[in-house]
Enzyme design. Structure first.
Site, short mmCIF file in Angstrom:
data_model
loop_
_atom_site.label_atom_id
_atom_site.label_comp_id
_atom_site.label_asym_id
_atom_site.label_seq_id
_atom_site.Cartn_x
_atom_site.Cartn_y
_atom_site.Cartn_z
N ASP A 295 1.29 -1.26 0.29
CA ASP A 295 0.63 -0.10 0.07
C ASP A 295 0.90 0.80 0.43
O ASP A 295 2.07 1.20 0.44
CB ASP A 295 -0.44 -0.18 0.97
CG ASP A 295 -2.14 1.50 1.37
OD1 ASP A 295 -2.52 1.73 0.03
OD2 ASP A 295 -2.15 1.94 2.58
N SER A 296 0.02 2.49 -0.55
CA SER A 296 0.98 3.78 -0.58
C SER A 296 1.53 3.90 0.93
O SER A 296 1.74 4.96 1.35
CB SER A 296 0.15 4.85 -0.79
OG SER A 296 -0.91 4.69 -0.06
N TYR B 37 -0.84 8.86 -2.29
CA TYR B 37 -1.00 8.29 -3.88
C TYR B 37 -2.18 8.73 -5.20
O TYR B 37 -1.77 9.54 -6.67
CB TYR B 37 -0.98 7.30 -3.72
CG TYR B 37 0.04 5.76 -4.34
CD1 TYR B 37 1.36 6.73 -3.55
CD2 TYR B 37 0.11 4.56 -4.89
CE1 TYR B 37 2.92 6.20 -3.51
CE2 TYR B 37 1.55 4.21 -4.98
CZ TYR B 37 2.86 4.68 -4.07
OH TYR B 37 4.03 4.07 -4.02
N GLY B 38 -3.50 9.19 -4.29
CA GLY B 38 -5.13 9.95 -4.19
C GLY B 38 -4.19 11.10 -5.68
O GLY B 38 -5.33 11.26 -6.12
N CYS C 121 -4.05 -1.36 -2.45
CA CYS C 121 -4.28 0.20 -2.98
C CYS C 121 -5.31 -0.35 -4.20
O CYS C 121 -4.85 -0.12 -4.85
CB CYS C 121 -2.97 0.38 -2.82
SG CYS C 121 -2.90 2.05 -3.74
N ASN C 122 -6.41 0.85 -3.98
CA ASN C 122 -6.83 0.71 -4.68
C ASN C 122 -6.74 2.05 -6.41
O ASN C 122 -6.48 1.67 -6.84
CB ASN C 122 -8.38 1.36 -4.36
CG ASN C 122 -9.17 0.06 -3.59
OD1 ASN C 122 -9.94 0.07 -4.71
ND2 ASN C 122 -8.79 0.21 -2.27
N THR C 123 -5.96 3.05 -5.32
CA THR C 123 -5.27 3.56 -6.20
C THR C 123 -4.11 3.08 -6.57
O THR C 123 -4.07 3.14 -8.28
CB THR C 123 -4.78 5.06 -5.15
OG1 THR C 123 -5.50 5.97 -4.74
CG2 THR C 123 -4.10 6.26 -6.48
N CYS D 181 -11.05 2.70 -0.70
CA CYS D 181 -10.05 3.08 -0.53
C CYS D 181 -9.49 1.93 1.14
O CYS D 181 -10.41 2.16 1.95
CB CYS D 181 -9.41 4.19 0.16
SG CYS D 181 -7.84 5.07 0.64
N THR D 182 -8.05 1.44 0.75
CA THR D 182 -8.20 0.41 1.83
C THR D 182 -7.77 1.10 3.74
O THR D 182 -7.89 0.71 4.61
CB THR D 182 -7.07 -0.31 2.00
OG1 THR D 182 -5.24 0.20 1.13
CG2 THR D 182 -7.19 -1.07 0.56
N1 DGL Z 1 -4.72 3.02 0.45
C1 DGL Z 1 -5.02 3.19 -0.49
C2 DGL Z 1 -6.04 3.16 -1.57
O1 DGL Z 1 -6.33 2.92 -1.97
C3 DGL Z 1 -3.99 4.87 -0.61
C4 DGL Z 1 -4.13 6.10 -0.94
C5 DGL Z 1 -3.63 7.45 -1.32
O2 DGL Z 1 -2.17 6.79 -0.43
O3 DGL Z 1 -3.49 8.33 -1.22
O4 DGL Z 1 -6.73 3.82 -2.51
#
Ligand code: DGL
Length: 270
Positions: free
Chosen positions: A7-8, A39-40, A70-72, A194-195
């Site tokens: 994940d980020s 990351y978003g 990480c969905n992003t 988003c996780t």
């Molecule tokens: N947990 C991430 C996701 O699922 C991270 C989001 C991010 O870094 O902005 O999108």
């Protein structure tokens, strides 16, 4: 043998927690790119470069299979990685599909044409990059018809969680839910796309109301990983111990992780 969870930052720990409970015998290498979160708000090339670099480090740590928790990254980089980057003896999987299978009540490998499903009005909460990618709607369209998805980009929530500012995170979640409800007053289901957001699950549920079914990914991904490993037992790599790697400040990240999971988690420098 180890499976990688990426994940980020801290959000993938919600997936780590569920996987470690579902598959206690499988060592896990967790990688949080905390130095570069969130990351978003980054563009797709940037997310691709950061994600591939992190996944390479996880190959080195003995993983053959990495879950992008990480969905992003799943939205912005996964397809490109699978098409032209992942070596033939390795696998990288994302977190959208198990969620959409649950929402559309499909089982793995059901490739029948899209059909009508029980829910028609779905609220999607995700990062600005995930919302902009429309990856969720694309995956959903392969499986279901007639579902109206209203997406809300939840700016600021990931930063607040990474900073440990839960009061700000709660205020932001409530204001994003209000904004969503102005566009879709009565969603039947809500997706935490988003996780990081399961950490705020109770606030989402409270702001949405008890009638809205809130889907989050941790348990769904753990279940689908268990199923995958049963079908592909050789994809557990050579790594033998649990490891928590971060690009961020080791002490700060360990303390936050310990706070979220309510057990001691010790990160080391990636
Ligand atoms: N947990 C991430 C996701 O699922 C991270 C989001 C991010 O870094 O902005 O999108």
């Amino acid at each position: 043998m180890a499976v990688g969870i990426f994940d980020s930052g801290l959000g993938g720990l919600t997936v780590y927690d569920a996987v470690s409970k579902r598959l206690p015998e499988v060592p896990i290498v967790y990688f949080g790119d905390n130095a570069h979160a969130p990351y978003g708000v980054r563009d797709a090339d940037d997310v691709y470069d950061l994600t591939t670099k992190a996944v390479e480090r996880m190959w080195e740590a003995g993983c053959d299979l990495v879950i992008l928790a990480c969905n992003t990254a799943s939205a912005a980089a996964l397809r490109r990685m699978q098409e032209s980057w992942v070596p033939t003896d390795k696998r990288v999987l994302g977190v959208f599909v198990p969620l959409i299978e649950a929402l559309t009540e499909r089982s793995w490998g059901d490739n029948s044409p899209p059909r009508e499903v029980d829910v028609q009005h779905v609220a999607l909460f995700a990062t600005p990059a995930t919302v902009a990618s429309r990856a969720f709607q694309r995956e959903l369209a392969f499986r279901a018809i007639g579902v109206d998805v209203e997406a809300q980009a939840c700016g600021g929530v990931v930063d607040a969680i990474e900073d440990g500012d839960m009061i700000l995170a709660e205020a932001l979640v409530r204001s994003h839910v209000d904004a969503l409800k102005r566009k879709m007053p009565e969603p039947q289901a809500a997706i935490l796309g988003c996780t990081h957001y399961p950490i705020m699950h109770d606030t989402f549920q409270d702001a949405l109301g008890a009638r809205v079914k809130v889907y989050s990914q941790a348990n769904l991904v753990a279940e689908s990983l268990a199923d995958y490993l049963e079908r592909h037992p050789t994809m557990i790599g050579t790594g033998e111990k649990n490891m928590f790697l971060t690009t961020g400040d080791v002490r700060k990240v360990s303390d936050r992780a310990t706070q979220f999971l309510r057990r001691r988690i010790t990160f080391e420098s990636a």
